[in-house]
Design a protein around this motif. Structure first.
Motif, short mmCIF file in Angstrom:
data_model
loop_
_atom_site.label_atom_id
_atom_site.label_comp_id
_atom_site.label_asym_id
_atom_site.label_seq_id
_atom_site.Cartn_x
_atom_site.Cartn_y
_atom_site.Cartn_z
N GLY A 91 59.85 42.93 38.40
CA GLY A 91 61.21 43.37 38.09
C GLY A 91 61.46 44.80 38.51
O GLY A 91 62.50 45.12 39.10
N SER B 91 64.04 46.20 41.65
CA SER B 91 65.04 47.26 41.43
C SER B 91 64.82 48.43 42.39
O SER B 91 65.78 49.00 42.92
N LEU C 216 68.59 50.14 37.20
CA LEU C 216 68.21 48.76 36.93
C LEU C 216 66.71 48.60 36.66
O LEU C 216 66.28 47.56 36.16
N LEU D 268 65.59 45.46 34.30
CA LEU D 268 65.01 44.29 34.94
C LEU D 268 63.53 44.16 34.61
O LEU D 268 63.01 43.05 34.43
N MET E 81 62.39 40.88 32.49
CA MET E 81 61.47 39.90 33.08
C MET E 81 60.14 39.87 32.34
O MET E 81 59.49 38.83 32.28
N ALA F 119 73.47 47.57 36.22
CA ALA F 119 72.42 47.66 35.21
C ALA F 119 72.93 47.24 33.83
O ALA F 119 72.25 46.55 33.08
N ALA G 232 73.21 43.46 33.71
CA ALA G 232 71.89 42.83 33.55
C ALA G 232 71.39 42.99 32.12
O ALA G 232 70.83 42.04 31.54
#
Length: 309
Positions: A92, A96, A104, A108, A112, A285, A288
C-alpha cells in the motif's frame, strides 16, 4: 523517479536483511508483539482492565483476531497472518509512493494492512453461524433423549454419532471424562461449559448441572434450547435487512474507485488536478480514508446477533 527510488529502497532493505541475517517472520512477530504489548504504566493497564481507558484501534483489531483464531483452533496461523498484513502494508505504501501522493501513504498502508484481519473476522462470523446451527441440533436431540432417560451419559451416547465437529468433540470429551477419568457428572458438565463460546450453551450446561440435583428442573432445558432457534430466525431476518445497505456500500465504493480512471477519459485537466496537485491528492487521501473507515463500520454493524444474558 519515485519508482526508481522505491526499487533502490527495497534493495537496501533486502540487503540489510541478508547482512544482518534477519528473518522476515521474526521481524513481523517482533513488530506485532510491540503493537499488542500492554501499557508500561500500571495506571494505564488498570484503566484498560477496568474499561475506563480504551485500547487503541489497532490493538483492538489484533486482539479480536487473536481471540477468533483461538476459538477456531487456528492460533498457529497468527504469525503468517501478521506477515501477510505487513506485506500488504508495504504494498500500500509503495503504490502511494509510485503515484506520488504522499498524503495517501499512511491511509493506503494502514488500510491494506487491516485487510487480512477483517477477512478473518468475516470468516469468524460464518464459523459462529455454523457452530450455532450445529449446536441447536445437538442440544435438541440430546435434551429430548435426556428427558426420556433422565441419564445424560446415555443421552449423549445414543446421539453422539449424529453430531458433527466441533460440537461432537466437546461431547466426546465429556463422555471420555466420566467413563475413564472422573465419574463426577456435575464436574464434567461444568468443565464442558467453556468449550464452546456460546451463552445459550453455557446456560444449558448450568441448567443440566442443576438437574443432576433436582430432576424436576429438566423442564427448563427445552426453553433454553428454543433460544437458539429464536436467534437463528432473528439473524435470518437481519441478514435480509442488511443485504441492501451492504450492496449499496459496495456499489458506492466501486463508483468512488471507478471515478478516478473515468475522469481521465472525461477531462484530462480534472484528472491532472486530482492526481498531481496538493489539494487533489489530499481529497483522494480523504476519500480512501472514508472508504476504509466505512468498511470497518459496516463490518461491525452487520455481524450476527448473539444471545447475551
Amino acid at each position: 523517479m519515485n519508482t526508481l527510488l522505491l526499487i533502490a529502497c527495497v534493495g537496501l532493505i533486502a540487503g540489510a536483511f541478508i547482512l544482518l541475517r534477519l528473518s522476515p517472520m521474526e521481524l513481523t512477530t517482533d513488530i506485532f508483539k510491540r503493537l499488542t504489548a500492554k501499557p508500561h504504566s500500571i495506571r494505564d493497564e488498570i484503566g484498560e482492565d477496568t474499561g475506563r481507558k480504551k485500547k487503541s484501534f489497532l490493538r483492538r483489531e489484533i486482539d479480536e483476531v487473536q481471540a477468533v483464531l483461538e476459538v477456531t483452533g487456528k492460533s498457529h496461523r497468527f504469525p503468517m497472518l501478521c506477515a501477510v498484513s505487513l506485506l500488504l502494508f508495504a504494498i500500500g505504501a509503495s503504490i502511494s509512493i509510485v503515484m506520488g501522493n504522499f498524503f495517501l501513504v499512511p491511509v493506503l498502508a494502514v488500510g491494506m494492512m487491516l485487510l487480512p484481519f477483517w477477512s478473518v473476522k468475516l470468516t469468524a462470523h460464518n464459523y459462529k453461524k455454523a457452530v450455532t446451527a450445529e449446536l441447536e441440533t445437538a442440544l435438541s436431540i440430546i435434551t429430548t433423549a435426556y428427558l426420556r432417560t433422565e441419564d445424560i451419559q446415555t443421552a449423549v451416547e445414543e446421539n453422539l454419532e449424529y453430531l458433527r465437529p466441533p460440537v461432537q468433540g466437546v461431547f466426546q470429551t465429556f463422555l471420555t471424562r466420566i467413563k475413564c477419568i472422573d465419574p463426577d457428572v456435575d464436574a464434567a458438565i461444568r468443565a464442558m461449559m467453556p468449550a464452546i463460546d456460546n451463552e445459550v450453551f453455557r446456560e444449558w450446561c448450568e441448567a443440566l448441572s442443576a438437574c443432576q440435583h433436582d430432576r424436576s428442573l429438566k423442564s427448563t432445558l427445552n426453553p433454553i434450547v428454543a433460544k437458539l432457534s429464536d436467534m437463528r430466525i432473528v439473524n435470518a431476518e437481519l441478514e435480509t435487512l442488511v443485504f441492501a445497505p451492504r450492496k449499496e456500500f459496495i456499489t458506492m465504493v466501486i463508483l468512488v474507485g471507478g471515478n478516478v480512471p473515468l475522469m481521465r477519459l472525461i477531462n484530462a485537466d480534472w484528472y491532472h488536478t486530482l492526481m498531481h496537485t496538493i489539494p487533489g491528492q489530499a481529497v483522494l487521501a480523504i476519500c480512501a480514508a472514508v472508504v476504509f473507515l466505512s468498511a470497518a463500520k459496516v463490518m461491525k454493524l452487520t455481524q450476527p446477533i448473539e444471545y447475551r444474558r
